[in-house]
Design an enzyme around this catalytic site. Sequence first.
Site, mmCIF file in Angstrom:
data_model
loop_
_atom_site.group_PDB
_atom_site.id
_atom_site.type_symbol
_atom_site.label_atom_id
_atom_site.label_comp_id
_atom_site.label_asym_id
_atom_site.label_seq_id
_atom_site.Cartn_x
_atom_site.Cartn_y
_atom_site.Cartn_z
ATOM 1 N N GLY A 164 0.809 -1.205 0.000
ATOM 2 C CA GLY A 164 0.000 0.000 0.000
ATOM 3 C C GLY A 164 0.840 1.251 0.000
ATOM 4 N N ARG A 165 1.929 1.231 0.767
ATOM 5 C CA ARG A 165 2.789 2.410 0.832
ATOM 6 C C ARG A 165 3.629 2.570 -0.421
ATOM 7 N NH1 ARG A 165 4.947 1.641 7.031
ATOM 8 N NH2 ARG A 165 3.254 2.710 8.109
ATOM 9 N N VAL B 55 -4.316 7.829 6.134
ATOM 10 C CA VAL B 55 -4.404 6.367 6.112
ATOM 11 C C VAL B 55 -3.040 5.704 5.967
ATOM 12 C CG1 VAL B 55 -6.718 6.451 5.142
ATOM 13 C CG2 VAL B 55 -4.763 6.300 3.606
ATOM 14 N N GLU B 56 -3.000 4.412 6.279
ATOM 15 C CA GLU B 56 -1.813 3.560 6.207
ATOM 16 C C GLU B 56 -0.613 4.201 6.896
ATOM 17 O OE1 GLU B 56 -1.004 1.116 2.971
ATOM 18 O OE2 GLU B 56 -2.966 1.311 2.047
ATOM 19 N N GLY B 57 -0.844 4.668 8.117
ATOM 20 C CA GLY B 57 0.182 5.337 8.888
ATOM 21 C C GLY B 57 0.053 6.833 8.722
#
Length: 817
Positions: A380-381, A503-505
């Site tokens: 994702g990142r 999102v995602e961190g």
Amino acid sequence: MSSGLLWVLAALVGVWALAYHNARAWVWAAGLTVLVLMLPRFGLVSDGAAFLLLVLVAAMVTALAVPSLRRRLITDRLLGQFRRVLPELSRTEQEALAAGTVWWEGELFGGAPNWRRLLGFPAPGLSDEERAFLDGPVEELCALIDDWEVTHRLKDLSPEAWAFMKANGFFGMIIPKRYGGLEFSALGHSAVVVKLSSRSLTAAVTTMVPNSLGPAELLLHYGTEEQKEHYLPRLARGEEIPCFALTGPTAGSDASSMPDSGVVCRGSFGGKKNVLGIRLNWNKRYITLAPVATVIGLAFRLYDPDHLLGEEEDVGITCALVPADTPGVVIGRRHQPLNAVFQNGPTQGRDVFIPVEWIIGGPEQAGNGWRMLMESLAAGRSISLPALSVGAAKVASRATGAYARLRRQFRTPIGNFEGVQEPLARIAGATYLMDAARTLTAGAVDLGEKPAVASAIAKYHLTELMRRVVNDAMDIHGGSGICLGPRNILGRAYQALPISITVEGANILTRSMIIFGQGAIRCHPYLLREMDAARDPDQERGAAEFDRALFAHIAHVARNAARALFYGLGGWRLARVPDGGPIRRYFQQFTRLSAAYAFLADVAILSMGGDLKRRERLSARLGDVLSYLYLGSAVLKRFVDQGRPASDLPMVHWACAHSLARAEKRMIETVVNLPMRGLSRLLRGWLFPAGRTFHRPGDRLDAEVAAAILGFSGRRTRLTEGLYIPDSPDSPLGRLEAALTIAGSAEETDKKLRKAVREQRIEKGDEEAEIAAGVEQGLISEEQAAQLREFHALVWEIIQVDDFPADFAEDEEEAAA
């Protein structure tokens, strides 16, 4: 100058040369011996004193050269102190640090990047199959979507769009073909998200989730064959819609505080009794696709009080797949994430009983969920969010450049004003930099890497740059940017900016704790080795490994200290780098900052130890330096991979100047904020003996970069490649493209009319009267007149904004409702 002083200077240069070249121990011993023997010759010491110094050098060399003696006198003492200050790490922290791989960012952290290695990586490219998918189904889906309809009326993709995505494999891009998926590369996956996000954020996010952190990703790497055979074909066909539930109301994504739990027990399931299973309770929110999901990937803490699985009572974070129709599963009402309106909402589970076989990977993977998630999060990142950011930036570049060329004030395109050129340059330069980083990072994934630190860099900086680019674009579009409606190109992207930041961190966390916090340990060539050695339960083996790592670390610090000073004094011009032609100096300048950064990082770690973890602002700045070195590297790699097009050089210069200036600024900010003031002053003089040497791009360069997006050109095409550009002038972007296509010739015709008005050959009047007079007098042809009328009509439509009835009802039926 006396001969003695000359000798001292020569000795210092010799010591520096040994450190710079990381000389072996015997070379150091020989050099020190020569140094001592020369002292009496220059009258600096007596023969007796020189003899005593030789004895001291011999004793020191012996102590360092004999491992058993070195350990007894030096290493074992330091190891004891190191163990006392070494912070305790929880299991989740250890798993997070161990997740993923170290790639090019490790070279930059080490202080001596091997640029030939970077340039030797294959240039990322799309397969014929991926290009066909982009030109076919992706293009068709974009044409099928009306984003205003999606975000304003439907609050969802249309049923036709959902059906099209399922039928054409949009949810199975990462799934292998043998399970019915498309088996695209990371770059292919990224390219799909870029094009979709240029048309609809809702469609992009809906595609991203099943192809990044979700059940398919976890199943591919950790699932049992039975789980893969059951779920992957269904996911590829869109028969199953997945979501992944991690974030909760009280703990966010903090695994160590996760209250969601599962207890191993026996119960009834599927008509059978005494089934070994797990009784689950959870409360999750912000879960994308949860409202429409048929299968939930769930993270929870697993407990085994009766030891039905093993000896551990607290088994740890575990991941399982739970069908949404399982008794006790609750899908809550939808969240509305800032008018992006993708499906997002909460889910809860109350006493949900599932068989232990539903653990991803089966019972053997119980307790390994956090490691799974940390390794899978890199997708994702590395892919999804950078692609989403680049899609928004490319739209902003293409649309804003065209708008600035077509929108006039004082009969002059606003793109010609210096005040507008500055944000235009930031838009174009940042877009070039972002796309380079996206491509480099996705390419690393395709090489088999799971770049934990590089993915965090890409996620944080590309989403932040997207925020800056869209804000700059909004400033230039002005009123047409802030009035929502079908004509608005930027409004929904502007509204949705905080989503990808969060999102995602969350970006604050990523910058202040992850990039350097994880990078310092993973990317440093020796620190993790020293930590592992200190924690090794085999004391003898740990001490031996710590000894080797420690003295290699000392040599590493000495080398970077020598290189940093030499490069800071101008020696960076002698750094060995590939023959990059006009970009050669950037290879050398990034090498200089890499060496300085490596030394600074070691000094910060040594001087503050575990306290650096709590000094989040210092950690964030150190992370920024590594990030800008990585981003600048991506720019150089992109330029070379694309065949070094000379027309792209202004954007390369802009992106490199931006990265170098930001990296140097963050290093200086780190140095001046170190808690030890004397050390701070010493370091500043050592690392930056000539003061600041890098500065943001200048006005002339800004004007060149801005010009790249003000009209049709090869560099504009390369910069914005991969967008969805509608053919119809009825769409906002299509209208801008149509007007820009004829702008050059229409403007030449208009200049003839303006000249005729000034010379009073035709009477000044409205546009149509002047055009008619020009045709009548033979100044312009009928074809030129028709094109100018078309151009004026398009520009008129471009500068219009949407308006609505007073109650914002758009038709009689809505008004009646």
